[in-house]
Design a protein around this motif. Structure first.
Motif, PDB file in Angstrom:
ATOM      1  N   ILE A 150       2.623   6.770  -7.384  1.00 54.57           N
ATOM      2  CA  ILE A 150       1.825   7.670  -8.231  1.00 54.57           C
ATOM      3  C   ILE A 150       2.377   9.110  -8.210  1.00 54.57           C
ATOM      4  O   ILE A 150       2.689   9.661  -9.260  1.00 54.57           O
ATOM      5  N   PRO A 151       2.558   9.710  -7.012  1.00 53.04           N
ATOM      6  CA  PRO A 151       3.124  11.064  -7.038  1.00 53.04           C
ATOM      7  C   PRO A 151       4.524  11.120  -7.636  1.00 53.04           C
ATOM      8  O   PRO A 151       4.878  12.117  -8.279  1.00 53.04           O
ATOM      9  N   SER A 152       5.327  10.054  -7.451  1.00 50.04           N
ATOM     10  CA  SER A 152       6.682  10.165  -8.004  1.00 50.04           C
ATOM     11  C   SER A 152       6.651  10.151  -9.520  1.00 50.04           C
ATOM     12  O   SER A 152       7.451  10.843 -10.156  1.00 50.04           O
ATOM     13  N   GLY A 205       0.824  -1.211   0.000  1.00 43.77           N
ATOM     14  CA  GLY A 205       0.000   0.000   0.000  1.00 43.77           C
ATOM     15  C   GLY A 205       0.854   1.254   0.000  1.00 43.77           C
ATOM     16  O   GLY A 205       0.640   2.178  -0.794  1.00 43.77           O
ATOM     17  N   VAL A 206       1.865   1.271   0.870  1.00 43.42           N
ATOM     18  CA  VAL A 206       2.741   2.442   0.954  1.00 43.42           C
ATOM     19  C   VAL A 206       3.438   2.669  -0.379  1.00 43.42           C
ATOM     20  O   VAL A 206       3.543   3.790  -0.890  1.00 43.42           O
ATOM     21  N   LYS A 207       3.869   1.566  -0.990  1.00 43.46           N
ATOM     22  CA  LYS A 207       4.588   1.699  -2.267  1.00 43.46           C
ATOM     23  C   LYS A 207       3.695   2.283  -3.340  1.00 43.46           C
ATOM     24  O   LYS A 207       4.108   3.180  -4.081  1.00 43.46           O
ATOM     25  N   LEU A 208       2.483   1.784  -3.389  1.00 43.39           N
ATOM     26  CA  LEU A 208       1.567   2.265  -4.430  1.00 43.39           C
ATOM     27  C   LEU A 208       1.277   3.752  -4.214  1.00 43.39           C
ATOM     28  O   LEU A 208       1.253   4.535  -5.165  1.00 43.39           O
ATOM     29  N   LEU A 209       1.106   4.138  -2.954  1.00 44.53           N
ATOM     30  CA  LEU A 209       0.809   5.539  -2.650  1.00 44.53           C
ATOM     31  C   LEU A 209       1.976   6.452  -2.987  1.00 44.53           C
ATOM     32  O   LEU A 209       1.783   7.640  -3.215  1.00 44.53           O
ATOM     33  N   THR A 210       3.205   5.923  -2.959  1.00 54.63           N
ATOM     34  CA  THR A 210       4.369   6.764  -3.289  1.00 54.63           C
ATOM     35  C   THR A 210       4.640   6.762  -4.774  1.00 54.63           C
ATOM     36  O   THR A 210       5.155   7.743  -5.320  1.00 54.63           O
TER      37      THR A 210
END
Lengths: 297, 142, 544
Positions: free
Chosen positions: C469-471, C462-467
């Motif tokens: 997209i903005p990156s 989850g954390v990876k997916l959330l990071t």
């Protein structure tokens, strides 16, 4: 004439401190710009903006019409950079450095590099960190010149070096400009060097450009004139375009930037005459201009 | 261009003085004028190309170019297209009377100053001869 | 009274300043890591007071110490001695300058070790038997200092001293484990070694300080310039630099690991051969595990190429080293060069270590018994399908090495970043080693451990997916990477992930992992987040 470098309204703050305030500079192809100013005045900050190390907070920097932050490869590929402290990797051997640089620059001219190396008497096998400071500066110069960059950036290149190396650096600048029509931006605290090779001089003080003009104009507008008054004066006279009055009694001198005819007209009104008019070296101009302004009553 | 690397032309012995604040192109002009006046640059003799002299003196080429241009305006040198810059051979463009006038001005100023310093006229003459000897030896630096 | 206090404070000032200052400034991160490692060990032991788990932590900690020492001493730049030049200027005698900090650090470690083994674990627990670890760690530190500070005319001598140090890292624990020596004897030996190292250090530093050290400068005359071809591009130039310069740490570490493994393999020849049963065939345990470790190391060491960069060991600021920043490369090209380097180093070290591993496996199982080798036993049980699976697993390891590489690109942004990566990267490694060792010895707990796994995986995914997209948005906005490249790269990794999913589904028996959990794990495994972040970090370090 093509502008190699254009800086417009550049401002940069580091926390509370304003490093550069509304700096504008431009440099046409084939010209040599000397950047002068005290330590910490902002010379290196300007050069770092040109290299793309800093992002302008206000204003813009364009090198060959490109933004050095957005297109580092395009800008750096055509810039030769030589800094005060040698940034070369000390563990490399000289021939390895040549080979490493060759990969980056399409224009790398190995014959020219070897020519310079032989002229500077550097061993191809030498490990860079084992060379003397002067020799390392020569290696840096070789690396910065051998791909014939469009713009040479020299940030205090000669500080701490002996006169022979300094002269070699100056000669290389002259050669790059004279033979290859390259453009040079060059900061130094040795103003006599700037006076020799610069077309234009920009003086920077506390992050602001004090003046940026051709060397001839700078000289023309910073002559020292001495006036002799018929009566003793206790305060400095007021004449347009005159600065930095000093003197006492009947003789007063100043930096004058106007033309001689207007000077003589205003002087005769004050019942005085010009007894001396002399040129100043850039060094003297620098000292006169960087002195804090004294308010006269 | 190679000839300029090796030959010891009178021009290559020019030394610019940094301590004198005068613009370098003015210094260069004055020294070239002196070389012409003293006959060490003969009419018709070629001046070194701008690049060569710039490298030799380690000054910006535009300084040399300006000095040549100003001399050309004063008609002391002439540009022959593509060949280079040569000392004019049309005779000295400064008429003799003009030269005399300039010299008289300088001598007057010199004598006034000498008077102020309490130097006698023979003393000034001696000094002039001394300086002349120094200058002809090629040491152009004051 | 006042005068006495004043004198006392003068005395403590003399003691505290400047060498303790210097000591603290140079080593506080090691202390921090030590405390963290011990805390983790204590927690694990509290949960299950058996010393196997703490030994895992100790192994992990030694790794950290090794890396820390290497990070502080720059092996190529220092010349005659790794003793920092600015310290040589302090107004102190050689003995005072060198000996006090060393004695204080060894003494502190010693006290800390005794305190932990007795106070935390109690004098009756088996842990108290391991109090020798304290003088051991102090001694290892001193030996490393001796190896790096003493000027050596020839690099081979330094190599010998380093190898001796590495041997002494392994020797003590082995002697203790195989009950050759009791804790008191081991501690004594290490204390003597520490004293010898201190003596060496004082002599070496005083030589360097007074200009008596001779450096090997004689290689110029007989050095031959090899015939080399021109680099095709800036990226290949950069890969060469990274390999030659920044890959050095990895190569040194690899040889140290191999030395340790070699010693273990040699010692095992003299002992009763332990075996594991695989498909009904007894395979000798020690040569097998040593060979596996030798092969596992290279993909993880590859990231060494990303860490280093000119001057990063000294620069405190967060900027990219200027030499690298001024190369005419785009941010994406800098990342590309570093990742190519990671791969190159992993492959080169991997091939080398494969040779060494085969050598380990080809050793006789026991001295004097030439009939059977581990290799022959292995060959008899492995099918071509097993080889393929092993190869695939190796590919996965290479990929996770690349992941480490991408995150280690931070390291080119200054010293603080190196430490961040070490803390982030090495602590899980140390903890993982501890857990792995525990599970190895208690296979019945594997099931419990696996039951916790999905939750952890879901959180990370989850954390990876959330990071991610903005990156990607930042990458596009700053035009760091062309859209087509981002597209290709997402497509490639998605296909790769699908292939992994298919392989996982067909290889893992039903009931161990459900499909969702497998998908999440594969998502965590793929390196696209870190590779997407790397150009952004480089951009931020390059343009301030």
């Amino acid at each position: 004439m093509t502008q190699i470098l254009e800086i417009n309204g550049l401002t940069k703050r580091f926390g509370e401190k304003t490093a550069l305030r509304n700096v504008s500079l431009s440099l046409a192809k084939g010209k040599v710009l000397g950047l002068i100013g005290e330590n910490g005045a902002g010379k290196t900050t300007i050069i770092k903006h040109i290299l793309g190390s800093y992002i302008p907070q206000e204003g813009s920097v364009r090198v060959f019409g490109l933004d050095p932050v957005k297109d580092p490869a395009g800008v750096l590929g055509n810039v030769g950079y030589l800094a005060e402290e040698d940034g070369l990797p000390g563990w490399m051997r000289v021939y390895e450095l040549q080979r490493y640089f060759q990969g980056f620059y399409q224009n790398w001219d190995q014959a020219y590099a070897e020519d310079l190396r032989e002229k500077f008497k550097i061993d191809r096998k030498a490990i860079i960190k084992q060379l003397s400071k002067g020799q390392r500066a020569r290696v840096g110069l070789m690396a910065a010149l051998a791909y014939r960059p469009e713009l040479l950036l020299l940030d205090e290149p000669s500080s701490g070096l002996d006169p022979i190396v300094r002269r070699e650096i100056l000669t290389s600048i002259v050669r790059a400009v004279a033979n290859e029509n390259r453009t040079v931006l060059f900061s130094s605290h040795l103003l006599s060097e700037i006076e020799l090779v610069a077309d234009q001089v920009a003086m920077i003080r506390e992050g602001e450009i004090l003046f940026c003009d051709t060397l001839d104009n700078v000289k023309q507008s910073n002559r020292r004139i001495t006036l002799r008054f018929n009566a003793v004066r206790t305060s400095a006279p007021e004449i347009g375009e005159a600065l930095n009055w000093e003197g006492y009694g009947q003789e007063w001198s100043c930096l004058y930037s106007g033309n001689t005819a207007t000077l003589e007209a205003s002087v005769s009104l004050l019942d005085a005459k010009v007894v001396e008019e002399s040129w100043l070296t850039l060094d003297e101009i620098f000292h006169a201009r960087s002195a804090p302004k004294v308010e006269h009553a | 261009m190679a000839q300029w690397e090796t030959t010891e032309s009178a021009v290559t012995r020019i030394r610019l003085n940094q301590k004198d604040g005068a613009p370098l192109y003015l210094q260069l002009m004055n020294q070239l004028k002196y070389l012409m006046a003293s006959g060490r640059l003969q009419p018709g003799e070629e001046l070194p190309p701008i690049r060569v002299l710039a490298e030799r003196l380690v000054v910006n080429p535009s300084t040399i170019a300006r000095a040549y241009r100003e001399l050309e305006i004063e008609r002391l040198v002439e540009k022959r297209s593509t060949h280079g810059t040569f000392v004019s051979d049309v005779g000295s463009p400064l008429a003799e009377i003009e030269q005399r006038r300039i010299l008289i001005d300088r001598v007057d100023a010199l004598l006034v100053e000498a008077k102020q310093f309490r130097v006698s006229t023979p003393g000034v003459i001696e000094l002039i001869q001394e300086r002349d000897a120094v200058l002809t030896e090629g040491n152009l630096v004051k | 009274m006042l005068g006495q206090r004043r004198r006392l404070s003068m005395l403590s000032l003399r003691l505290c300043y400047p060498f303790t200052r210097v000591l603290f400034a140079r080593t506080w991160r090691v202390w921090l890591l030590l405390v963290v490692a011990i805390a983790v060990g204590a927690l694990l032991s509290y949960h299950s007071p058996r010393w196997e788990s703490i030994s895992g932590v100790v192994v992990g900690f030694i790794l950290i110490c090794l890396l820390a020492t290497l990070a502080m001493v720059d092996p190529q730049e220092t010349g005659a001695s790794g003793f920092p030049g600015y310290l040589q200027m302090l107004p102190m005698g050689d003995t005072e300058l060198v000996l006090w900090p060393m004695i204080i650090s060894v003494g502190l470690l010693f006290g800390l070790g005794i305190a932990i083994s007795i106070l935390i674990f109690g004098s009756n627990s088996p842990i108290s038997e391991t109090w020798w670890i304290a003088p051991y760690l102090g001694s290892i530190g001193s030996q490393f200092q001796a190896a790096s500070w003493v000027p050596m005319k020839r690099p081979e001598l330094r190599a010998c001293l380093s190898i001796f140090t590495v041997a002494s890292i392994v020797g003590g624990p082995l002697a203790f484990l195989f009950k050759v020596a009791g804790p008191a004897l081991v501690a004594m030996i290490y204390l003597v070694l520490a004293l010898c190292s201190m003596w060496l250090c004082v002599r070496g530093v005083s030589k360097v300080r007074h200009g008596e050290a001779k450096t090997g400068n004689s290689d110029k005359a007989d050095y031959k310039i090899p015939e080399l071809s021109r680099f095709k591009s800036g990226v290949s130039s950069q890969v060469w630099l990274e390999y030659k310069r920044n890959g050095l740490v990895s190569r040194v570490l690899n040889s140290m690991f191999l030395t340790i493994f070699g010693i273990i393999a040699a010692v095992s020849l003299f002992t009763q051969a332990e075996t594991v049963q695989i498909r009904g065939v007894a395979i000798p345990l020690v040569p097998l595990s040593v060979a596996i470790l030798a092969l596992v190391v290279p993909p993880y060491l590859g990231f060494g190429g990303c860490c280093g960069s000119e001057k990063d060991n000294v620069s405190k600021d967060r900027s990219l080293s200027t030499f690298l920043a001024y190369r005419p490369l785009t941010e994406a090209q800098i990342v590309e060069a570093k990742l190519r380097m990671t791969f190159l180093l992993a492959i080169k070290l991997g091939l080398f270590n494969l040779g060494i591993a085969l050598l380990f496996l080809a050793l006789p199982v026991q001295l004097g018994d030439h009939r059977q080798t581990t290799l022959s036993a292995l060959v008899s049980i492995l099918s071509w399908r097993d080889y393929l699976i092993l190869l695939g697993m190796y590919g996965l390891m290479l990929m996770s090495g690349m992941k480490n590489g991408a995150s280690a690109i931070w390291c080119s942004l200054g010293r603080m970043q190196i430490w961040q990566v070490m803390v982030i990267g090495m602590l899980p490694m140390a903890v993982g080693t501890g857990i792995g060792m525990r599970l190895f010895l208690h296979p019945e707990e594997i099931k419990t451990a696996l039951s916790y796994l999905p939750y952890a995986v879901w959180v990370i995914a989850g954390v990876k997916l959330l990071t991610l997209i903005p990156s990607i948005i930042v990458l596009r906005r700053k035009e760091l990477v062309a859209d087509s490249v981002i597209g290709k790269w997402l497509a490639f990794w998605s296909l790769f992930g699908l292939a992994l999913f298919w392989a996982g589904r067909s290889l893992i028996p039903d009931g161990i992992l459900n499909s969702w959990s497998l998908a999440a794990q594969i998502f965590c495994l793929l390196p696209f987040l870190r590779i997407a972040l790397a150009p952004i970090f480089v951009y931020r370090g390059r343009h301030q």
